[in-house]
Design a protein around this motif. Structure first.
Motif, PDB file in Angstrom:
ATOM      1  N   LEU A  12     -18.094  35.251  44.399  1.00 12.27           N
ATOM      2  CA  LEU A  12     -16.948  35.024  45.271  1.00 12.27           C
ATOM      3  C   LEU A  12     -17.166  33.826  46.190  1.00 12.27           C
ATOM      4  CD1 LEU A  12     -14.161  36.122  46.047  1.00 12.27           C
ATOM      5  CD2 LEU A  12     -15.290  37.586  47.725  1.00 12.27           C
ATOM      6  N   ASP A  13     -18.428  33.545  46.536  1.00 12.13           N
ATOM      7  CA  ASP A  13     -18.694  32.382  47.383  1.00 12.13           C
ATOM      8  C   ASP A  13     -19.070  31.138  46.580  1.00 12.13           C
ATOM      9  OD1 ASP A  13     -21.086  33.680  46.754  1.00 12.13           O
ATOM     10  OD2 ASP A  13     -21.998  33.389  48.710  1.00 12.13           O
ATOM     11  N   GLY A  14     -18.783  31.147  45.272  1.00 12.27           N
ATOM     12  CA  GLY A  14     -18.840  29.926  44.474  1.00 12.27           C
ATOM     13  C   GLY A  14     -20.141  29.578  43.796  1.00 12.27           C
ATOM     14  N   PHE A  15     -21.098  30.511  43.727  1.00  9.79           N
ATOM     15  CA  PHE A  15     -22.386  30.215  43.111  1.00  9.79           C
ATOM     16  C   PHE A  15     -22.448  30.729  41.664  1.00  9.79           C
ATOM     17  CE2 PHE A  15     -23.289  30.341  47.660  1.00  9.79           C
ATOM     18  CZ  PHE A  15     -23.980  29.150  47.827  1.00  9.79           C
ATOM     19  N   THR A  16     -23.221  30.020  40.856  1.00 10.37           N
ATOM     20  CA  THR A  16     -23.443  30.469  39.479  1.00 10.37           C
ATOM     21  C   THR A  16     -24.840  31.037  39.285  1.00 10.37           C
ATOM     22  OG1 THR A  16     -24.118  28.238  38.816  1.00 10.37           O
ATOM     23  CG2 THR A  16     -21.810  28.833  38.492  1.00 10.37           C
ATOM     24  N   THR A 130     -16.109  17.620  34.489  1.00 13.12           N
ATOM     25  CA  THR A 130     -15.031  17.586  35.479  1.00 13.12           C
ATOM     26  C   THR A 130     -14.876  16.174  36.029  1.00 13.12           C
ATOM     27  OG1 THR A 130     -15.319  19.912  36.073  1.00 13.12           O
ATOM     28  CG2 THR A 130     -14.230  18.511  37.697  1.00 13.12           C
ATOM     29  N   ASN A 131     -15.997  15.540  36.371  1.00 11.10           N
ATOM     30  CA  ASN A 131     -15.946  14.175  36.882  1.00 11.10           C
ATOM     31  C   ASN A 131     -15.378  13.195  35.857  1.00 11.10           C
ATOM     32  OD1 ASN A 131     -16.864  14.459  39.563  1.00 11.10           O
ATOM     33  ND2 ASN A 131     -18.989  14.537  38.901  1.00 11.10           N
ATOM     34  N   LEU A 132     -15.598  13.473  34.575  1.00 11.53           N
ATOM     35  CA  LEU A 132     -15.093  12.603  33.511  1.00 11.53           C
ATOM     36  C   LEU A 132     -13.668  12.957  33.080  1.00 11.53           C
ATOM     37  CD1 LEU A 132     -18.327  12.418  31.321  1.00 11.53           C
ATOM     38  CD2 LEU A 132     -17.318  10.525  32.634  1.00 11.53           C
ATOM     39  N   GLY A 133     -13.115  14.038  33.657  1.00 12.53           N
ATOM     40  CA  GLY A 133     -11.758  14.453  33.300  1.00 12.53           C
ATOM     41  C   GLY A 133     -11.639  15.006  31.891  1.00 12.53           C
ATOM     42  N   LEU A 134     -12.690  15.660  31.403  1.00 11.45           N
ATOM     43  CA  LEU A 134     -12.721  16.125  30.014  1.00 11.45           C
ATOM     44  C   LEU A 134     -12.366  17.601  29.846  1.00 11.45           C
ATOM     45  CD1 LEU A 134     -15.985  14.315  28.837  1.00 11.45           C
ATOM     46  CD2 LEU A 134     -13.609  13.673  28.324  1.00 11.45           C
ATOM     47  N   ILE A 135     -12.301  18.368  30.936  1.00 15.64           N
ATOM     48  CA  ILE A 135     -12.037  19.807  30.820  1.00 15.64           C
ATOM     49  C   ILE A 135     -10.538  20.062  30.885  1.00 15.64           C
ATOM     50  CG2 ILE A 135     -12.389  22.073  31.893  1.00 15.64           C
ATOM     51  CD1 ILE A 135     -15.142  21.127  32.731  1.00 15.64           C
ATOM     52  N   ASP A 136     -10.059  20.828  29.913  1.00 14.74           N
ATOM     53  CA  ASP A 136      -8.631  21.150  29.819  1.00 14.74           C
ATOM     54  C   ASP A 136      -8.292  22.502  30.418  1.00 14.74           C
ATOM     55  OD1 ASP A 136      -7.810  18.783  28.152  1.00 14.74           O
ATOM     56  OD2 ASP A 136      -9.277  19.686  26.795  1.00 14.74           O
ATOM     57  N   GLU A 137      -9.304  23.374  30.552  1.00 16.37           N
ATOM     58  CA  GLU A 137      -9.030  24.700  31.100  1.00 16.37           C
ATOM     59  C   GLU A 137     -10.315  25.286  31.670  1.00 16.37           C
ATOM     60  OE1 GLU A 137      -6.032  27.283  29.171  1.00 16.37           O
ATOM     61  OE2 GLU A 137      -7.729  28.627  28.818  1.00 16.37           O
ATOM     62  N   TYR A 138     -10.185  25.872  32.860  1.00 18.10           N
ATOM     63  CA  TYR A 138     -11.294  26.579  33.503  1.00 18.10           C
ATOM     64  C   TYR A 138     -11.008  28.067  33.421  1.00 18.10           C
ATOM     65  CZ  TYR A 138     -12.379  22.047  35.637  1.00 18.10           C
ATOM     66  OH  TYR A 138     -12.677  20.726  35.854  1.00 18.10           O
ATOM     67  N   ARG A 139     -11.933  28.837  32.880  1.00 16.74           N
ATOM     68  CA  ARG A 139     -11.827  30.296  32.851  1.00 16.74           C
ATOM     69  C   ARG A 139     -12.977  30.842  33.686  1.00 16.74           C
ATOM     70  NH1 ARG A 139     -10.508  31.326  26.385  1.00 16.74           N
ATOM     71  NH2 ARG A 139      -8.654  29.964  26.332  1.00 16.74           N
ATOM     72  N   LEU A 140     -12.667  31.264  34.885  1.00 20.15           N
ATOM     73  CA  LEU A 140     -13.692  31.700  35.820  1.00 20.15           C
ATOM     74  C   LEU A 140     -13.719  33.212  35.911  1.00 20.15           C
ATOM     75  CD1 LEU A 140     -12.947  29.145  38.684  1.00 20.15           C
ATOM     76  CD2 LEU A 140     -14.419  28.860  36.677  1.00 20.15           C
ATOM     77  N   LEU A 141     -14.875  33.790  35.682  1.00 17.98           N
ATOM     78  CA  LEU A 141     -15.088  35.226  35.874  1.00 17.98           C
ATOM     79  C   LEU A 141     -15.729  35.375  37.244  1.00 17.98           C
ATOM     80  CD1 LEU A 141     -16.281  36.003  32.276  1.00 17.98           C
ATOM     81  CD2 LEU A 141     -14.255  36.988  33.366  1.00 17.98           C
ATOM     82  N   ILE A 142     -14.908  35.792  38.227  1.00 20.59           N
ATOM     83  CA  ILE A 142     -15.323  35.811  39.624  1.00 20.59           C
ATOM     84  C   ILE A 142     -15.815  37.212  39.988  1.00 20.59           C
ATOM     85  CG2 ILE A 142     -14.589  35.392  42.003  1.00 20.59           C
ATOM     86  CD1 ILE A 142     -12.336  33.595  40.753  1.00 20.59           C
ATOM     87  N   TYR A 143     -17.097  37.282  40.336  1.00 21.66           N
ATOM     88  CA  TYR A 143     -17.736  38.558  40.648  1.00 21.66           C
ATOM     89  C   TYR A 143     -17.615  38.898  42.135  1.00 21.66           C
ATOM     90  CZ  TYR A 143     -20.120  39.174  36.150  1.00 21.66           C
ATOM     91  OH  TYR A 143     -20.407  39.392  34.831  1.00 21.66           O
ATOM     92  N   PRO A 144     -17.448  40.172  42.460  1.00 26.28           N
ATOM     93  CA  PRO A 144     -17.411  40.587  43.870  1.00 26.28           C
ATOM     94  C   PRO A 144     -18.824  40.635  44.448  1.00 26.28           C
ATOM     95  CG  PRO A 144     -17.146  42.501  42.457  1.00 26.28           C
ATOM     96  CD  PRO A 144     -17.210  41.304  41.548  1.00 26.28           C
ATOM     97  N   VAL A 145     -19.446  39.453  44.480  1.00 22.21           N
ATOM     98  CA  VAL A 145     -20.819  39.314  44.948  1.00 22.21           C
ATOM     99  C   VAL A 145     -20.876  38.095  45.864  1.00 22.21           C
ATOM    100  CG1 VAL A 145     -23.203  38.794  44.245  1.00 22.21           C
ATOM    101  CG2 VAL A 145     -21.796  40.293  42.827  1.00 22.21           C
ATOM    102  N   LEU A 146     -21.636  38.200  46.954  1.00 23.77           N
ATOM    103  CA  LEU A 146     -21.888  37.061  47.838  1.00 23.77           C
ATOM    104  C   LEU A 146     -23.379  36.739  47.784  1.00 23.77           C
ATOM    105  CD1 LEU A 146     -19.754  38.226  50.904  1.00 23.77           C
ATOM    106  CD2 LEU A 146     -19.096  36.554  49.171  1.00 23.77           C
ATOM    107  N   LEU A 147     -23.726  35.566  47.275  1.00 23.14           N
ATOM    108  CA  LEU A 147     -25.138  35.179  47.177  1.00 23.14           C
ATOM    109  C   LEU A 147     -25.608  34.397  48.403  1.00 23.14           C
ATOM    110  CD1 LEU A 147     -25.695  34.047  43.464  1.00 23.14           C
ATOM    111  CD2 LEU A 147     -26.371  36.178  44.542  1.00 23.14           C
ATOM    112  N   THR A 148     -24.724  33.703  49.051  1.00 26.17           N
ATOM    113  CA  THR A 148     -24.946  32.859  50.239  1.00 26.17           C
ATOM    114  C   THR A 148     -25.752  31.589  49.972  1.00 26.17           C
ATOM    115  OG1 THR A 148     -26.971  33.925  51.098  1.00 26.17           O
ATOM    116  CG2 THR A 148     -24.845  34.899  51.731  1.00 26.17           C
ATOM    117  N   LYS A 149     -26.534  31.549  48.914  1.00 27.93           N
ATOM    118  CA  LYS A 149     -27.244  30.318  48.563  1.00 27.93           C
ATOM    119  C   LYS A 149     -27.561  30.329  47.071  1.00 27.93           C
ATOM    120  CE  LYS A 149     -30.693  31.508  51.451  1.00 27.93           C
ATOM    121  NZ  LYS A 149     -31.973  31.495  52.171  1.00 27.93           N
ATOM    122  N   GLY A 150     -27.808  29.156  46.546  1.00 27.41           N
ATOM    123  CA  GLY A 150     -28.082  29.005  45.135  1.00 27.41           C
ATOM    124  C   GLY A 150     -27.432  27.740  44.606  1.00 27.41           C
TER     125      GLY A 150
END
Length: 196
Positions: A12-16, A130-150
């Motif tokens: 949820l806070d954007g970490f992989t 993303t920087n090269l503009g090559l991605i046509d679709e983002y499929r994000l599986l967003i977990y109810p987890v907060l890692l705070t760093k990573g």
């Protein structure tokens, strides 16, 4: 044209990953319903794009799973491309190595006939594409987890990117699928020009 689809597990806070590359948080909430969704995603894909780290992990695991995991044949036989400037060979079955001319190579792949082209994991590759503009679709599986760093999914992007919401789904374990597509800049300029 074929689509390049980025499939990513993100908190949820954007970490992989956690600060030491931990991904165990993905397993705590993973269930059969999500497994079916990912299986269906692979059904719509006939080419996998991988960064060096994900490639090495996948190759080491899937190469030895033929008699243990029913997905092994699919993963081993699907065509794959690993993008790396440090690898000199790619020995996993049906894998090709690309180390330069990334945008040209990927755009040529998009023009070929076939199913979706998927980036699986490979956070660095998702950022570069993303920087090269090559991605046509983002499929994000967003977990109810907060890692705070990573490691964040998208960091150090070169430009602001506008995305269009396509659809979402809430799995029974609380994980949310959110699907977005980049806004085509030319369309925005055309709308602004027409309004003036």
């Amino acid at each position: 044209m074929r689509k390049v689809v980025a499939l990513a597990f993100v908190t949820l806070d954007g970490f992989t990953t956690g600060p030491n590359g931990e991904t165990d948080w993905q397993l705590h909430n993973f269930n059969e319903e999500m497994g079916e969704y990912i299986y269906q995603s692979y059904e719509d894909t006939d080419l996998l794009l991988l960064g060096r780290y994900t490639y090495q992990q996948f190759a080491a695991y899937w190469h030895h799973q033929y008699n243990k995991n029913p997905e092994a044949a699919r993963m081993n036989n699907t065509h794959k491309i690993v993008f790396s400037t440090t690898l000199t060979t790619a020995t996993w079955h049906n894998t090709r190595l690309i180390s330069s001319n990334i945008a040209q190579e990927v755009n040529a792949l998009k023009r070929q006939h076939g199913k979706n082209i998927a980036i699986v994991g490979s956070t660095g590759l998702i950022q570069s594409f993303t920087n090269l503009g090559l991605i046509d679709e983002y499929r994000l599986l967003i977990y109810p987890v907060l890692l705070t760093k990573g490691r964040r999914l998208l960091h150090n992007l070169q430009d602001t990117r506008q995305l269009t919401f396509i659809r979402s789904r809430i799995f029974s374990n609380g994980v949310m699928l959110a699907v977005y597509q980049p806004v085509k800049v030319a369309c925005v300029f055309n709308i602004l020009s027409a309004a003036l």
